[in-house]
Each structure stands twice: as C-alpha cells, then as structure tokens.
Design a protein around this motif. Structure first.
Motif, PDB file in Angstrom:
ATOM      1  N   SER A  71      31.291  31.533 -15.529  1.00  0.00           N
ATOM      2  CA  SER A  71      30.637  31.970 -14.010  1.00  0.00           C
ATOM      3  C   SER A  71      30.571  31.113 -13.047  1.00  0.00           C
ATOM      4  CB  SER A  71      28.542  31.672 -14.595  1.00  0.00           C
ATOM      5  OG  SER A  71      28.297  32.077 -15.687  1.00  0.00           O
ATOM      6  N   ASP A  72      30.595  31.386 -11.546  1.00  0.00           N
ATOM      7  CA  ASP A  72      29.795  30.706 -10.660  1.00  0.00           C
ATOM      8  C   ASP A  72      29.176  29.605 -10.587  1.00  0.00           C
ATOM      9  OD1 ASP A  72      30.411  29.033  -7.824  1.00  0.00           O
ATOM     10  OD2 ASP A  72      31.489  30.188  -7.255  1.00  0.00           O
ATOM     11  N   LEU A  73      29.249  28.290 -10.699  1.00  0.00           N
ATOM     12  CA  LEU A  73      27.885  27.024 -10.994  1.00  0.00           C
ATOM     13  C   LEU A  73      27.328  27.088  -9.795  1.00  0.00           C
ATOM     14  CD1 LEU A  73      29.858  24.062 -12.697  1.00  0.00           C
ATOM     15  CD2 LEU A  73      27.988  25.816 -13.308  1.00  0.00           C
ATOM     16  N   THR A  74      27.891  27.087  -8.042  1.00  0.00           N
ATOM     17  CA  THR A  74      27.096  27.513  -7.067  1.00  0.00           C
ATOM     18  C   THR A  74      25.920  28.225  -7.440  1.00  0.00           C
ATOM     19  OG1 THR A  74      28.882  26.182  -5.565  1.00  0.00           O
ATOM     20  CG2 THR A  74      27.148  27.286  -4.740  1.00  0.00           C
ATOM     21  N   ILE A 120      24.530  29.709  -9.931  1.00  0.00           N
ATOM     22  CA  ILE A 120      23.996  29.729 -11.266  1.00  0.00           C
ATOM     23  C   ILE A 120      22.655  28.982 -10.652  1.00  0.00           C
ATOM     24  CG2 ILE A 120      23.048  27.990 -13.272  1.00  0.00           C
ATOM     25  CD1 ILE A 120      24.968  31.089 -13.587  1.00  0.00           C
ATOM     26  N   LEU A 165      31.772  22.763  -6.610  1.00  0.00           N
ATOM     27  CA  LEU A 165      31.435  23.261  -8.200  1.00  0.00           C
ATOM     28  C   LEU A 165      32.341  24.656  -8.236  1.00  0.00           C
ATOM     29  CD1 LEU A 165      28.000  22.657  -7.513  1.00  0.00           C
ATOM     30  CD2 LEU A 165      29.285  21.765  -9.212  1.00  0.00           C
ATOM     31  N   GLU A 197      34.253  27.683 -11.176  1.00  0.00           N
ATOM     32  CA  GLU A 197      33.793  28.520 -12.574  1.00  0.00           C
ATOM     33  C   GLU A 197      33.635  28.032 -13.478  1.00  0.00           C
ATOM     34  OE1 GLU A 197      35.742  32.474 -11.726  1.00  0.00           O
ATOM     35  OE2 GLU A 197      34.174  33.274 -10.599  1.00  0.00           O
ATOM     36  N   PHE A 202      22.002  27.276 -19.596  1.00  0.00           N
ATOM     37  CA  PHE A 202      22.832  26.377 -18.742  1.00  0.00           C
ATOM     38  C   PHE A 202      22.171  25.960 -17.247  1.00  0.00           C
ATOM     39  CE2 PHE A 202      26.417  24.056 -16.450  1.00  0.00           C
ATOM     40  CZ  PHE A 202      26.932  23.380 -17.422  1.00  0.00           C
ATOM     41  N   LEU A 256      20.697  22.968 -16.052  1.00  0.00           N
ATOM     42  CA  LEU A 256      20.095  22.833 -14.629  1.00  0.00           C
ATOM     43  C   LEU A 256      18.421  22.602 -14.290  1.00  0.00           C
ATOM     44  CD1 LEU A 256      23.092  24.410 -13.138  1.00  0.00           C
ATOM     45  CD2 LEU A 256      23.085  21.778 -13.526  1.00  0.00           C
ATOM     46  N   GLY A 315      31.093  19.089  -9.180  1.00  0.00           N
ATOM     47  CA  GLY A 315      32.194  19.257 -10.199  1.00  0.00           C
ATOM     48  C   GLY A 315      33.708  18.640  -9.884  1.00  0.00           C
ATOM     49  N   ILE A 349      31.197  17.779 -14.812  1.00  0.00           N
ATOM     50  CA  ILE A 349      29.876  17.934 -14.236  1.00  0.00           C
ATOM     51  C   ILE A 349      29.225  16.806 -14.030  1.00  0.00           C
ATOM     52  CG2 ILE A 349      27.548  19.424 -13.736  1.00  0.00           C
ATOM     53  CD1 ILE A 349      28.571  21.517 -15.408  1.00  0.00           C
TER      54      ILE A 349
END
Length: 366
Positions: free
Chosen positions: A210-213, A215, A239, A241, A249, A253, A276, A297
């Motif tokens: 997954s792309d943290l941005t 999320i 940030l 993946e 997650f 967050l 990240g 992170i």
C-alpha cells in the motif's frame, strides 16, 4: 738401475769365459731375480699402501657418517620420547573429550526432553490462546450489542430530560445530570476503544502493498472535521509503498493524529510531520526478529510533549499521563498503536520532552 748393472755384468762375464764366470753369472742372475722380486714387492707395497690410505680415508668418512648417524639417532630417540609424552597428553585429552561428549550427550537428552515438554506446552498455550480469542470475539460481540444497548437507552432518556425537563431541575440536579451524560459518553468511548483493541488482536491479518500517502489521505478525509476545527497542519515527506494490513494501519495513523490534536499546545494549531525512510538491514541499528530491510516512519508533533521517563508507560493499557479532567480519553489509543505495529512484526519507540512535542518512530519489515 741395479738390474741393468747386473745384466751388463752378466753379458761381460759370458764374453770372458773364466772358470769362475759361470758361478758368478749364476749368482748375479739370482741377484737380478731378487732385485726384480724386490721391485715387484715394492710396487705391490706402494699399491697396498695406497689402498690402505684409501681404506683409512673411507674408514674416517664412515666414522664421520657414523657419528652423524648416531647424533641423528639420538635426536630421533629424543623426538620419539617427546612424541610419546605428547601421545600420553593427547590420550588424556581424548579421554577428557570423550567424557565431555558423554556429558553433552546426557545434557542433549535432557534438553530434548525439555524441548518436547515445551513444545507440548506451546501446543497447550496455542489451544488456550485459541479459546481466549474465541472468548474475545464473544466479548466483542457482547460489547457491540448487549453492553451498548442499555447505554443507548441511557443516552436516549438523558436527551429527553435535556430537551423537556432540564430547566425544571435544580442547580444540583443539573450538575448530577451533566455528570450522568459525561459518564455515559466515557462509557461509550471506552467500549469503542476496547472493540478497536480486540479487532487488532483477533482480526485476520491480510498484508497488502500500500501507498502510505494514500492511506494517510484517507485517514485525513475521515477526520476532516477534527482537523479543520483545530486548524491542524499535516506535513508529509518521502512516503512510499510498504507491505501492511491496510485497515489496521489506518487505525494506527488515526490514533496518532488524534493523540497529537488532543495534546496540542493551547492556542496553537497542531503541527504534525510524517516522514518515511527505507533502511537496508546491513546499515540498521534496530534489532528485528527477522534480518530484512525495513521501513521507518517518523511521526512527530509540536504539542505539549511528555517526560521521557514515561516513554514505555504510555503504551500500556489504560495508562494516562494526565488527569481525565484535563484531557478526555481512555488510555487505549497508543496501546492499539503498539499492538498494530507488533502485528506487522515491527517495533515502535517514543521520544518526547515537556513543552517540545512528541515523536514516534515506527520500523516495520519491508
């Protein structure tokens, strides 16, 4: 030379033909034979002397070789004695090692028995854990239905009193009524937090890249009202993946952002930074159960912070560093965060300073 003189004399005697000449000739011939025999013996003696000298030289050489051989033999005997002594030491050491091997073998038998016992214990604990998880799921069901049902009735009837009868209450009655509403709200929050914690323990763990941005943006959309109300500033940088359980997650967050908003400095908009970083295992200073590359992170804010001596306590269940009159909450939020990090086989560290904000460093295997 003497032989030639005798031969010349014999020749002259034959020519003279005197009465004694025959006897003389015979005598001289015998003399010549003796001289010739002596010369031959002298020659033989010279050869014999040379042979003797050669043999003496050979004997001396053999004697020298024999001396060297004796010295070598003495050295070899000494070496044999040393080897014999070493062999005795080696045999003693071998006996000791064999004894040690026997002891290790006996210890290994005991260790194997202990391991078998521990494996059996683990199987029993696994069965117990499965039962606990089932009980936890049952508790979650009860919490989400049976416990919240009477709570909803309390809140419903409280709302009716607030709308219809609140002005008829005395000041003391209003105070007690407000306390009832506050307690009901805290009970609802506690049940919801316990449900969130149980889901992080009992839910199926499906990892996705997954792309943290994305999320974080999804979390911010969900929390849009809270963010706008406090004029919260959120900065994102570097940030990428990472392999995570997406819904857990998001919860992680959301809890961290909620925590930063709650403990912001009075009169100042909360300022949150989320960074990240991809770290190669060979260059890492963090210890993991599995030796792999990991993703770092860094979540930080500029709120009221906390004393560093409480950096472990803040992750404990129901632990609060402030009085409930100062800040709302149940003390479960950061416990859920740590549980989610552990579900990802990662680690989390907290750092802070009073009046200078808080920082949470999360490391999860890539």
């Amino acid at each position: 030379m003497y032989k030639k003189i005798v031969q010349d004399f014999i020749k002259s005697s034959h020519k003279a033909e005197t009465p004694n000449s025959a006897a003389l000739v015979l005598a001289y011939e015998n003399l010549a034979l003796q001289i010739e025999d002596n010369e031959r013996r002298a020659a033989d003696l010279i050869v014999a002397n040379k042979e003797l000298a050669f043999q003496n030289t050979e004997k001396e050489n053999r004697a020298a070789e024999l001396a060297i051989a004796n010295a070598e033999l003495a050295f070899q005997n000494s070496e044999k004695e040393d080897r014999a002594a070493e062999l005795i030491v080696a045999n003693t050491e071998l006996i000791y090692q064999n004894k040690e091997k026997e002891n290790r073998a006996a210890e290994l038998v005991i260790a194997n028995a202990e391991l078998a016992f521990q494996n059996l214990e683990k199987e029993n604990r696994a069965i117990e854990l499965s039962n606990v998880n089932k009980e936890l799921e049952a508790f979650a069901f009860i919490s989400s239905h049976d416990l919240q049902e009477p709570l909803r009735k309390i809140q419903t009837f409280s709302s009716r009193i607030l709308d219809e009868e609140y002005e008829n209450l005395s000041e003391k009655g209003k105070y007690h009524f407000n306390r009832i509403q506050y307690s009901a709200l805290r009970m609802q929050t506690l049940i919801q937090d316990l449900l969130a914690y149980s889901r992080t323990t009992a839910s199926e763990r499906v990892f996705e890249k997954s792309d943290l941005t994305i999320i974080i943006q999804e979390v911010m959309e969900t929390m849009q009202e809270e963010l706008n109300e406090k004029q919260t500033i959120v900065e994102l940088s570097n940030l990428g993946e990472v392999n995570i359980i997406p819904f857990q997650f998001r919860q992680l967050l959301q809890n961290l952002i909620t925590n930063s908003i709650k403990f912001g400095k009075p009169g100042e908009p909360p300022h949150i930074s989320i960074k990240g970083d991809y770290i190669k295992y060979e260059k890492s200073t963090i210890t993991f159960q599995i030796p792999v590359d990991h993703y770092h992170i860094e979540f930080s804010d500029k709120g009221i912070g906390f004393d560093l001596e409480y950096k472990e306590r803040i992750f404990e269940l129901f632990q609060r560093l402030h009085k409930k009159e100062e800040f709302d909450g149940t003390g479960i939020g950061l416990t859920i965060v740590k549980k989610i990090v552990h579900n990802h086989n990662g680690v989390i560290f907290a750092n802070g300073e009073l009046g200078q904000g808080a920082q949470f460093n999360i490391y999860i295997p890539v």
